[in-house]
Design a protein around this motif. Structure first.
Motif, PDB file in Angstrom:
ATOM      1  N   LEU A  27       0.830  -1.208   0.000  1.00 62.99           N
ATOM      2  CA  LEU A  27       0.000   0.000   0.000  1.00 62.99           C
ATOM      3  C   LEU A  27       0.864   1.257   0.000  1.00 62.99           C
ATOM      4  O   LEU A  27       0.561   2.231  -0.716  1.00 62.99           O
ATOM      5  N   GLU A  28       1.951   1.252   0.772  1.00 64.05           N
ATOM      6  CA  GLU A  28       2.850   2.404   0.795  1.00 64.05           C
ATOM      7  C   GLU A  28       3.487   2.633  -0.567  1.00 64.05           C
ATOM      8  O   GLU A  28       3.620   3.776  -1.014  1.00 64.05           O
ATOM      9  N   LEU A  29       3.866   1.551  -1.245  1.00 60.80           N
ATOM     10  CA  LEU A  29       4.451   1.672  -2.581  1.00 60.80           C
ATOM     11  C   LEU A  29       3.447   2.288  -3.553  1.00 60.80           C
ATOM     12  O   LEU A  29       3.785   3.197  -4.314  1.00 60.80           O
ATOM     13  N   GLN A  30       2.218   1.804  -3.533  1.00 66.05           N
ATOM     14  CA  GLN A  30       1.190   2.351  -4.430  1.00 66.05           C
ATOM     15  C   GLN A  30       0.910   3.812  -4.118  1.00 66.05           C
ATOM     16  O   GLN A  30       0.756   4.624  -5.026  1.00 66.05           O
ATOM     17  N   ALA A  31       0.841   4.154  -2.839  1.00 68.56           N
ATOM     18  CA  ALA A  31       0.607   5.558  -2.461  1.00 68.56           C
ATOM     19  C   ALA A  31       1.742   6.430  -2.985  1.00 68.56           C
ATOM     20  O   ALA A  31       1.502   7.500  -3.554  1.00 68.56           O
ATOM     21  N   SER A  32       2.965   5.967  -2.836  1.00 70.20           N
ATOM     22  CA  SER A  32       4.128   6.713  -3.305  1.00 70.20           C
ATOM     23  C   SER A  32       4.090   6.888  -4.823  1.00 70.20           C
ATOM     24  O   SER A  32       4.335   7.978  -5.342  1.00 70.20           O
ATOM     25  N   GLN A  33       3.783   5.821  -5.539  1.00 71.01           N
ATOM     26  CA  GLN A  33       3.723   5.891  -6.993  1.00 71.01           C
ATOM     27  C   GLN A  33       2.612   6.823  -7.465  1.00 71.01           C
ATOM     28  O   GLN A  33       2.720   7.440  -8.518  1.00 71.01           O
ATOM     29  N   ARG A  59      -6.431  -5.466   1.763  1.00 75.22           N
ATOM     30  CA  ARG A  59      -5.681  -6.630   1.279  1.00 75.22           C
ATOM     31  C   ARG A  59      -6.037  -6.953  -0.172  1.00 75.22           C
ATOM     32  O   ARG A  59      -5.155  -7.187  -1.007  1.00 75.22           O
ATOM     33  N   VAL A  60      -7.321  -6.990  -0.470  1.00 81.27           N
ATOM     34  CA  VAL A  60      -7.762  -7.306  -1.834  1.00 81.27           C
ATOM     35  C   VAL A  60      -7.263  -6.246  -2.807  1.00 81.27           C
ATOM     36  O   VAL A  60      -6.754  -6.557  -3.885  1.00 81.27           O
ATOM     37  N   TRP A  61      -7.375  -4.985  -2.429  1.00 81.83           N
ATOM     38  CA  TRP A  61      -6.915  -3.896  -3.294  1.00 81.83           C
ATOM     39  C   TRP A  61      -5.413  -4.023  -3.541  1.00 81.83           C
ATOM     40  O   TRP A  61      -4.945  -3.894  -4.677  1.00 81.83           O
ATOM     41  N   ALA A  62      -4.644  -4.292  -2.489  1.00 77.67           N
ATOM     42  CA  ALA A  62      -3.185  -4.423  -2.621  1.00 77.67           C
ATOM     43  C   ALA A  62      -2.830  -5.586  -3.547  1.00 77.67           C
ATOM     44  O   ALA A  62      -1.933  -5.462  -4.388  1.00 77.67           O
ATOM     45  N   LEU A  63      -3.520  -6.697  -3.413  1.00 81.17           N
ATOM     46  CA  LEU A  63      -3.258  -7.831  -4.293  1.00 81.17           C
ATOM     47  C   LEU A  63      -3.599  -7.509  -5.740  1.00 81.17           C
ATOM     48  O   LEU A  63      -2.865  -7.869  -6.654  1.00 81.17           O
ATOM     49  N   HIS A  64      -4.686  -6.828  -5.938  1.00 82.37           N
ATOM     50  CA  HIS A  64      -5.131  -6.487  -7.292  1.00 82.37           C
ATOM     51  C   HIS A  64      -4.182  -5.498  -7.962  1.00 82.37           C
ATOM     52  O   HIS A  64      -4.015  -5.538  -9.173  1.00 82.37           O
TER      53      HIS A  64
END
Length: 71
Positions: A27-33, A59-64
């Protein structure tokens, strides 16, 4: 593996979420990106989760989104 609990505010209400460290990292990686805060990303996910518990929705969002930068 233990859960990591974090506290945050969603729409003015204090809440806490416990996730595995790998999910927090994703989640932190996606937020950063996306150039947004982790709280901002969680707030966005919260608005689309329907009736799913927040931790499950994260969890589901992070996996997706794990292999999809800037999506």
């Amino acid at each position: 593996m233990s859960l990591v609990k974090r506290s945050l505010s969603l729409r003015g209400h204090a809440t806490s979420v416990a996730l595995e460290p790998e999910f927090w990292a994703a989640l932190e990686l996606q937020a950063s990106q996306r150039q947004q805060s982790l709280a901002g990303l969680i707030s966005d996910i919260d608005t689309i989760r329907a009736t799913r518990p927040l931790a499950s929705a994260l969890r589901v969002w992070a996996l997706h989104h794990k292999d999809l930068p800037n999506r």
